[in-house]
Write a protein that holds these residues in place. Structure first.
Motif, mmCIF file in Angstrom:
data_model
loop_
_atom_site.group_PDB
_atom_site.id
_atom_site.type_symbol
_atom_site.label_atom_id
_atom_site.label_comp_id
_atom_site.label_asym_id
_atom_site.label_seq_id
_atom_site.Cartn_x
_atom_site.Cartn_y
_atom_site.Cartn_z
ATOM 1 N N GLU A 1 45.956 2.638 -16.925
ATOM 2 C CA GLU A 1 45.702 2.985 -15.519
ATOM 3 C C GLU A 1 44.209 3.146 -15.254
ATOM 4 O OE1 GLU A 1 47.192 6.314 -12.224
ATOM 5 O OE2 GLU A 1 47.814 6.424 -14.326
ATOM 6 N N GLU B 1 51.303 -0.441 -6.205
ATOM 7 C CA GLU B 1 49.886 -0.108 -6.205
ATOM 8 C C GLU B 1 49.018 -1.359 -6.266
ATOM 9 O OE1 GLU B 1 48.926 2.583 -9.296
ATOM 10 O OE2 GLU B 1 50.141 4.225 -8.521
ATOM 11 N N VAL C 1 42.163 6.155 -3.202
ATOM 12 C CA VAL C 1 43.327 6.795 -2.577
ATOM 13 C C VAL C 1 44.581 5.968 -2.818
ATOM 14 C CG1 VAL C 1 44.345 7.458 -0.368
ATOM 15 C CG2 VAL C 1 41.943 7.966 -0.823
ATOM 16 N N LEU C 2 44.497 4.666 -2.669
ATOM 17 C CA LEU C 2 45.659 3.801 -2.886
ATOM 18 C C LEU C 2 46.148 3.856 -4.333
ATOM 19 C CD1 LEU C 2 44.609 0.661 -0.798
ATOM 20 C CD2 LEU C 2 46.283 2.403 -0.182
ATOM 21 N N GLU C 3 45.217 4.091 -5.255
ATOM 22 C CA GLU C 3 45.585 4.184 -6.668
ATOM 23 C C GLU C 3 45.912 5.605 -7.097
ATOM 24 O OE1 GLU C 3 42.519 2.342 -8.967
ATOM 25 O OE2 GLU C 3 42.368 0.646 -7.586
ATOM 26 N N LYS C 4 45.924 6.534 -6.109
ATOM 27 C CA LYS C 4 46.252 7.935 -6.366
ATOM 28 C C LYS C 4 45.294 8.567 -7.383
ATOM 29 C CE LYS C 4 51.178 7.407 -5.318
ATOM 30 N NZ LYS C 4 51.072 5.993 -4.912
ATOM 31 N N ARG D 1 42.815 13.082 -4.422
ATOM 32 C CA ARG D 1 43.746 13.752 -3.523
ATOM 33 C C ARG D 1 43.269 13.573 -2.087
ATOM 34 N NH1 ARG D 1 45.233 19.579 -6.402
ATOM 35 N NH2 ARG D 1 46.178 18.688 -8.305
ATOM 36 N N ASP E 1 44.764 11.970 2.097
ATOM 37 C CA ASP E 1 45.855 11.450 2.908
ATOM 38 C C ASP E 1 46.088 9.982 2.548
ATOM 39 O OD1 ASP E 1 47.694 10.733 4.792
ATOM 40 O OD2 ASP E 1 46.514 11.346 6.535
ATOM 41 N N PRO E 2 47.291 9.604 2.128
ATOM 42 C CA PRO E 2 47.544 8.204 1.746
ATOM 43 C C PRO E 2 47.422 7.229 2.903
ATOM 44 C CG PRO E 2 49.592 9.459 1.802
ATOM 45 C CD PRO E 2 48.490 10.442 1.950
#
Length: 279
Positions: free
Chosen positions: A56, A140, A225-228, A231, A233-234
């Motif tokens: 990851e 993802e 953000v897209l890959e988390k 932290r 808002d998605p």
């Protein structure tokens, strides 16, 4: 727009040059070397010890690197599209064709984006290594690739619009790279600065809200953000898309006027303006 003759002409000219295969091979070789280097560093040659979390990390670094590279490559292909026609004295010939100013701009944007989109396509096998070690889910990867494609088109559109507004390729290139610098560096510096203030000042709640809003204009932040990886808002990508789409709409009027003042006939003070900027 599929029948746009300008688009077909630009595709043939750009893909039949020696630069296109050299750029594609060089980019693919560089990204492949980076990917295998990251994989080797994470496992230190011990493939049996490879963990999904490490895969990851490779996916995260690879996607951020690719976003940064294509963001700064796009103006190089798009910033001189209209101003270059003006400098070569071919813009007047282009304006005598039945293609509308909007059609000219769209054709230039798509043709400028084509090679960059092809660079993303040829690197898709590298992302398959992430699936091999279980470091990311397909959703993802699809979200990251889709966002990268959207960012390429947005940067190309802004660069082409600057190329139409500016009279010289030098100025359009400066404006295009200034826009990319704002997207990557300024928003990141200001966003993290406001976030630092919010964390060290309990009364500066508004700074935290503005920090997230400013960072949502940064393509690298949206990738994270897209890959988390952070932290947030998605749905921050929605603000990114709305803001830069609005920028394109604001620049569209002056760009069309630079190409053909008669297109804005409903504004008398613009129609009476001199048309010396055709060339």
């Amino acid at each position: 727009m599929i029948r746009n003759p300008l688009l077909h002409k630009e595709f043939r000219q750009r893909m039949r040059t020696n630069r296109a295969p050299v750029v594609i091979v060089g980019y693919l070789a560089s990204m492949s070397a980076l990917t295998f280097f990251l994989l080797y560093e994470n496992v230190q040659g011990q493939l049996l010890q490879f963990q999904p979390a490490r895969s990851e990390q490779v996916f995260f670094v690879l996607s951020l690197m690719q976003m940064a590279v294509v963001a700064f490559l796009t103006p190089a292909f798009a910033a001189g599209s209209i101003s270059g026609e003006r400098e070569r004295r071919t813009l007047a010939v282009l304006l005598t064709t039945p293609i509308s100013p909007l059609g000219i701009l769209v054709g230039k944007v798509l043709s400028s984006s084509a090679l960059l989109i092809l660079l993303l396509v040829v690197t898709l096998p590298l992302y398959s290594l992430v699936f091999l070690f279980g470091g990311a889910v397909p959703q993802e990867v699809v979200a990251v690739i889709a966002f990268q494609l959207f960012t390429i088109v947005i940067i190309a559109a802004i660069s082409v619009l600057w190329s139409s507004i500016a009279l010289r390729s030098g100025w359009s290139t400066v404006l295009a790279y200034a826009t990319v610098g704002w997207m990557v560096f300024v928003t990141g510096f200001v966003g993290y600065g406001l976030n630092f203030i919010a964390q060290h000042s309990p009364v500066a709640y508004f700074a935290g809200r503005w920090a997230e809003r400013v960072l949502s204009l940064n393509p690298l932040w949206i990738e994270a953000v897209l890959e988390k990886a952070v932290r947030a808002d998605p749905h921050d990508w929605v603000w990114f898309a709305v803001f830069y789409s609005a920028v394109c709409l604001v620049l569209l009027g002056p760009a069309v006027w630079r190409l053909r003042p008669q297109a804005l006939y409903w504004l008398p003070w613009l129609v009476r303006a001199e048309e010396k900027h055709y060339q």
